[in-house]
Motif scaffolding. Structure first.
Motif, PDB file in Angstrom:
ATOM      1  N   LEU A  29      23.713   7.066   9.024  1.00 51.64           N
ATOM      2  CA  LEU A  29      24.712   6.297   8.271  1.00 51.64           C
ATOM      3  C   LEU A  29      24.100   5.676   7.016  1.00 51.64           C
ATOM      4  O   LEU A  29      24.751   5.585   5.978  1.00 51.64           O
ATOM      5  CB  LEU A  29      25.307   5.205   9.159  1.00 51.64           C
ATOM      6  N   ASN A  30      22.846   5.279   7.109  1.00 53.00           N
ATOM      7  CA  ASN A  30      22.181   4.633   5.980  1.00 53.00           C
ATOM      8  C   ASN A  30      21.941   5.574   4.805  1.00 53.00           C
ATOM      9  O   ASN A  30      21.654   5.122   3.688  1.00 53.00           O
ATOM     10  CB  ASN A  30      20.847   4.035   6.432  1.00 53.00           C
ATOM     11  N   GLU A  31      22.050   6.878   5.051  1.00 47.09           N
ATOM     12  CA  GLU A  31      21.810   7.861   3.995  1.00 47.09           C
ATOM     13  C   GLU A  31      23.063   8.149   3.169  1.00 47.09           C
ATOM     14  O   GLU A  31      22.991   8.858   2.167  1.00 47.09           O
ATOM     15  CB  GLU A  31      21.304   9.164   4.614  1.00 47.09           C
ATOM     16  N   LEU A  32      24.204   7.617   3.589  1.00 48.12           N
ATOM     17  CA  LEU A  32      25.456   7.944   2.914  1.00 48.12           C
ATOM     18  C   LEU A  32      25.452   7.610   1.423  1.00 48.12           C
ATOM     19  O   LEU A  32      25.870   8.440   0.604  1.00 48.12           O
ATOM     20  CB  LEU A  32      26.633   7.254   3.614  1.00 48.12           C
ATOM     21  N   PRO A  33      25.005   6.417   0.987  1.00 47.97           N
ATOM     22  CA  PRO A  33      25.035   6.116  -0.453  1.00 47.97           C
ATOM     23  C   PRO A  33      24.265   7.122  -1.299  1.00 47.97           C
ATOM     24  O   PRO A  33      24.705   7.475  -2.404  1.00 47.97           O
ATOM     25  CB  PRO A  33      24.400   4.716  -0.535  1.00 47.97           C
ATOM     26  N   GLU A  34      23.138   7.605  -0.800  1.00 50.24           N
ATOM     27  CA  GLU A  34      22.357   8.569  -1.563  1.00 50.24           C
ATOM     28  C   GLU A  34      23.121   9.880  -1.735  1.00 50.24           C
ATOM     29  O   GLU A  34      23.095  10.502  -2.804  1.00 50.24           O
ATOM     30  CB  GLU A  34      21.025   8.831  -0.851  1.00 50.24           C
ATOM     31  N   ILE A  35      23.831  10.284  -0.683  1.00 50.61           N
ATOM     32  CA  ILE A  35      24.629  11.514  -0.781  1.00 50.61           C
ATOM     33  C   ILE A  35      25.786  11.328  -1.760  1.00 50.61           C
ATOM     34  O   ILE A  35      26.085  12.213  -2.570  1.00 50.61           O
ATOM     35  CB  ILE A  35      25.150  11.930   0.605  1.00 50.61           C
ATOM     36  N   ILE A  36      26.446  10.166  -1.690  1.00 42.85           N
ATOM     37  CA  ILE A  36      27.535   9.876  -2.625  1.00 42.85           C
ATOM     38  C   ILE A  36      27.017   9.891  -4.060  1.00 42.85           C
ATOM     39  O   ILE A  36      27.675  10.395  -4.982  1.00 42.85           O
ATOM     40  CB  ILE A  36      28.187   8.519  -2.293  1.00 42.85           C
ATOM     41  N   LYS A  37      25.820   9.385  -4.260  1.00 42.05           N
ATOM     42  CA  LYS A  37      25.207   9.389  -5.590  1.00 42.05           C
ATOM     43  C   LYS A  37      25.011  10.823  -6.087  1.00 42.05           C
ATOM     44  O   LYS A  37      25.241  11.132  -7.257  1.00 42.05           O
ATOM     45  CB  LYS A  37      23.867   8.663  -5.538  1.00 42.05           C
ATOM     46  N   ILE A  38      24.602  11.718  -5.199  1.00 41.17           N
ATOM     47  CA  ILE A  38      24.417  13.119  -5.573  1.00 41.17           C
ATOM     48  C   ILE A  38      25.749  13.747  -5.986  1.00 41.17           C
ATOM     49  O   ILE A  38      25.812  14.530  -6.944  1.00 41.17           O
ATOM     50  CB  ILE A  38      23.791  13.910  -4.394  1.00 41.17           C
ATOM     51  N   LEU A  39      26.811  13.384  -5.269  1.00 39.31           N
ATOM     52  CA  LEU A  39      28.134  13.927  -5.592  1.00 39.31           C
ATOM     53  C   LEU A  39      28.587  13.498  -6.984  1.00 39.31           C
ATOM     54  O   LEU A  39      29.282  14.231  -7.675  1.00 39.31           O
ATOM     55  CB  LEU A  39      29.157  13.505  -4.536  1.00 39.31           C
ATOM     56  N   GLY A  40      28.251  12.273  -7.352  1.00 40.32           N
ATOM     57  CA  GLY A  40      28.394  11.846  -8.730  1.00 40.32           C
ATOM     58  C   GLY A  40      29.696  11.201  -9.154  1.00 40.32           C
ATOM     59  O   GLY A  40      29.684  10.265  -9.943  1.00 40.32           O
ATOM     60  N   SER A  41      30.828  11.632  -8.655  1.00 37.55           N
ATOM     61  CA  SER A  41      32.105  11.180  -9.221  1.00 37.55           C
ATOM     62  C   SER A  41      32.811  10.109  -8.392  1.00 37.55           C
ATOM     63  O   SER A  41      33.871   9.627  -8.793  1.00 37.55           O
ATOM     64  CB  SER A  41      33.043  12.385  -9.375  1.00 37.55           C
ATOM     65  N   ILE A  42      32.261   9.717  -7.254  1.00 37.47           N
ATOM     66  CA  ILE A  42      32.947   8.784  -6.353  1.00 37.47           C
ATOM     67  C   ILE A  42      32.533   7.344  -6.657  1.00 37.47           C
ATOM     68  O   ILE A  42      31.346   7.012  -6.669  1.00 37.47           O
ATOM     69  CB  ILE A  42      32.634   9.126  -4.882  1.00 37.47           C
ATOM     70  N   ILE A 182      33.681  17.012   2.734  1.00 35.53           N
ATOM     71  CA  ILE A 182      32.587  17.382   1.842  1.00 35.53           C
ATOM     72  C   ILE A 182      31.256  16.862   2.384  1.00 35.53           C
ATOM     73  O   ILE A 182      30.191  17.424   2.130  1.00 35.53           O
ATOM     74  CB  ILE A 182      32.854  16.862   0.406  1.00 35.53           C
ATOM     75  N   VAL A 183      31.348  15.775   3.182  1.00 36.89           N
ATOM     76  CA  VAL A 183      30.163  15.158   3.800  1.00 36.89           C
ATOM     77  C   VAL A 183      30.478  14.821   5.245  1.00 36.89           C
ATOM     78  O   VAL A 183      31.567  14.336   5.552  1.00 36.89           O
ATOM     79  CB  VAL A 183      29.736  13.854   3.070  1.00 36.89           C
ATOM     80  N   ALA A 184      29.536  15.083   6.138  1.00 34.95           N
ATOM     81  CA  ALA A 184      29.649  14.648   7.532  1.00 34.95           C
ATOM     82  C   ALA A 184      28.376  13.897   7.908  1.00 34.95           C
ATOM     83  O   ALA A 184      27.266  14.400   7.699  1.00 34.95           O
ATOM     84  CB  ALA A 184      29.845  15.838   8.465  1.00 34.95           C
ATOM     85  N   ILE A 185      28.547  12.692   8.416  1.00 36.93           N
ATOM     86  CA  ILE A 185      27.435  11.868   8.879  1.00 36.93           C
ATOM     87  C   ILE A 185      27.464  11.875  10.404  1.00 36.93           C
ATOM     88  O   ILE A 185      28.406  11.355  11.012  1.00 36.93           O
ATOM     89  CB  ILE A 185      27.539  10.416   8.362  1.00 36.93           C
ATOM     90  N   VAL A 186      26.456  12.469  11.030  1.00 34.79           N
ATOM     91  CA  VAL A 186      26.430  12.628  12.488  1.00 34.79           C
ATOM     92  C   VAL A 186      25.304  11.753  13.042  1.00 34.79           C
ATOM     93  O   VAL A 186      24.160  12.178  13.176  1.00 34.79           O
ATOM     94  CB  VAL A 186      26.236  14.109  12.881  1.00 34.79           C
ATOM     95  N   ASP A 187      25.649  10.511  13.357  1.00 39.30           N
ATOM     96  CA  ASP A 187      24.680   9.486  13.772  1.00 39.30           C
ATOM     97  C   ASP A 187      25.008   9.049  15.192  1.00 39.30           C
ATOM     98  O   ASP A 187      25.978   8.329  15.433  1.00 39.30           O
ATOM     99  CB  ASP A 187      24.771   8.308  12.801  1.00 39.30           C
ATOM    100  N   TYR A 188      24.175   9.479  16.164  1.00 38.87           N
ATOM    101  CA  TYR A 188      24.507   9.187  17.563  1.00 38.87           C
ATOM    102  C   TYR A 188      24.387   7.703  17.907  1.00 38.87           C
ATOM    103  O   TYR A 188      24.902   7.258  18.932  1.00 38.87           O
ATOM    104  CB  TYR A 188      23.645  10.028  18.515  1.00 38.87           C
ATOM    105  N   ASP A 189      23.758   6.904  17.055  1.00 36.73           N
ATOM    106  CA  ASP A 189      23.728   5.448  17.262  1.00 36.73           C
ATOM    107  C   ASP A 189      25.134   4.884  17.382  1.00 36.73           C
ATOM    108  O   ASP A 189      25.369   3.878  18.070  1.00 36.73           O
ATOM    109  CB  ASP A 189      23.018   4.754  16.090  1.00 36.73           C
ATOM    110  N   LEU A 190      26.079   5.500  16.699  1.00 41.36           N
ATOM    111  CA  LEU A 190      27.449   4.989  16.655  1.00 41.36           C
ATOM    112  C   LEU A 190      28.208   5.218  17.949  1.00 41.36           C
ATOM    113  O   LEU A 190      29.303   4.701  18.124  1.00 41.36           O
ATOM    114  CB  LEU A 190      28.202   5.648  15.494  1.00 41.36           C
ATOM    115  N   THR A 191      27.645   6.000  18.871  1.00 39.72           N
ATOM    116  CA  THR A 191      28.338   6.308  20.131  1.00 39.72           C
ATOM    117  C   THR A 191      27.877   5.427  21.289  1.00 39.72           C
ATOM    118  O   THR A 191      28.446   5.502  22.387  1.00 39.72           O
ATOM    119  CB  THR A 191      28.119   7.776  20.540  1.00 39.72           C
TER     120      THR A 191
END
Length: 400
Positions: A29-42, A182-191
């Motif tokens: 989950l903590n990696e989401l901002p970096e991925i959004i940054k790569i996408l660029g337009s969000i 476009i992005v899937a975050i699969v973090d088992y901590d959330l379960t």
């Protein structure tokens, strides 16, 4: 007789739909901002979730991560267990008010499916019937980010979203590339905080995805490997996580199984179990994972002789059968094993769930017809008639 494997080799041309980014593992989950940054337009995101996720503090955690990265977010938490077009339209209105340019589905299958529908429909038709199969929605909607908090539906990687038409209570399985995150975050901590019933039903839902993807008439060599790994991972971890809900290795295994199962059935399709389970949800409010669990043993028993080698592979992958067992023996062990799973994990029959027998009998023909109209039974190894589906429903109603 032609073996199923020979049939599959003839399917040479397959279009595969998967998210552009899959971030998998503890703390993803903590990696989401970096991925959004790569996408660029969000710049502004609508978090589509439910009130429990808000109450438990998960949504705040997600918003804090986004805010720290300079990203604006708003929360739509009015999702319901079986998403309806009315909720989707309400979400679209909220998105337009907040001027969001991307959508996050955060929760179980229902929030993720609602998020997908909001993102797909925001700039296109608002009539859910326009997305009914065989129609395929391949247009580019708003970017979808899927973050599952249950290990079951696989919606984070599929091109499906199941939405109920409020006008006639029909469950519509919307399909197309426009519903692929476009992005899937699969973090088992959330379960880790999920209750036992939800954990088990989600795992059996995943098991169903693996089996149905493997025996589907649209199965491919691409989907086969993921389908068998889905079955293997579920059976290696479902008993362990039930014994110790904090078993991180087992939680991780079930979470990965859910994602692999989603990739498998999204690219091979579901079959009779899912076709019959959806009317149970819309008519009697049986949760999706639980309705699949109720039906899986009886549907497998009905279908197994029409794809013995395929079901035998499933049996060996799940270690129901030994590697050296014949197909006949492996199939027998699979059926016994599926009934045993339901007994071990106290999956109720439809009768024990509390469905009124008269109401059930009154709806049988309609439910079977709805299942037939979904198209899923046509991909089953043995294609049933409406009357045969009625018989299967009755078997599952009184099963103990």
């Amino acid at each position: 007789m032609e073996r199923e494997r020979d049939r599959l080799i003839k399917r040479e041309n397959v279009r595969v739909c998967i998210p552009r980014y899959l971030q998998i593992g503890k703390g993803s989950l903590n990696e989401l901002p970096e991925i959004i940054k790569i996408l660029g337009s969000i710049k502004s995101l609508l978090i589509v979730t439910d009130k429990q996720m808000v109450a438990f503090g998960y949504v705040k955690k997600l918003q804090d991560i986004l805010t720290k990265a300079g990203l604006k977010s708003d929360v739509f938490d009015d999702t319901v267990p079986d998403p309806t077009d009315k909720v989707v339209l309400k979400g679209i209105e909220f998105l337009e008010e907040c001027k969001n340019d991307a959508v996050i589905g955060f929760g179980g299958g229902s929030p993720m499916d609602t998020a997908k529908a909001i993102a797909a429909m925001a700039n296109f038709s608002k009539n859910i019937q326009d997305y009914k199969p065989p129609s395929m929605f391949d247009k580019k909607g708003l970017p979808i980010i899927a973050i599952p908090t249950t290990a079951g539906t696989g919606s984070e990687v599929t091109h499906h979203a199941v939405i109920i038409d409020s006008n006639n209570n029909e469950k519509i399985s919307c399909r197309g590339e426009g519903f692929v995150p476009i992005v899937a975050i699969v973090d088992y901590d959330l379960t880790l905080s999920k209750p036992r019933r939800l954990t088990i039903d989600s795992a059996i839902d995943t098991l169903t995805h693996g089996i149905e993807a493997y025996v589907s008439k649209k199965a491919t060599l691409f989907s086969d490997r993921m389908a068998l790994d889905t079955i293997r991972l579920v059976m290696q971890n479902i008993y362990a996580v039930d014994k110790n809900p904090k078993d991180l290795k087992a939680r991780e295994g079930l979470m990965l199984a859910a994602t692999l199962g989603g990739l498998a059935f999204s690219n091979a399709s579901i079959c009779l179990v899912h076709g019959m389970s959806r009317p149970l949800g819309s008519n009697f409010k049986v949760p999706h994972g639980l309705s699949n669990a109720m039906l899986l043993p009886n549907v497998t028993k009905f279908s197994i002789n029409h794809a013995k080698s395929r079901y035998a592979d499933c049996s060996r992958a799940g270690e129901f059968a030994l590697p050296e067992d014949s197909d006949d023996v492996a199939c027998e062990k699979l059926i016994k094993g599926l009934y045993k799973i339901n007994k071990d994990f106290e999956v109720p029959s439809m009768k024990d769930f509390g469905i009124n027998e008269k109401n059930f009998e009154d709806e049988l023909k309609n439910m079977a017809t709805d299942a037939e109209n979904s198209g899923a039974p046509n991909l089953n190894p043995r294609v049933p008639s409406v009357n045969e589906m009625v018989d299967i429903y009755r078997q599952a109603w009184r099963a103990s």
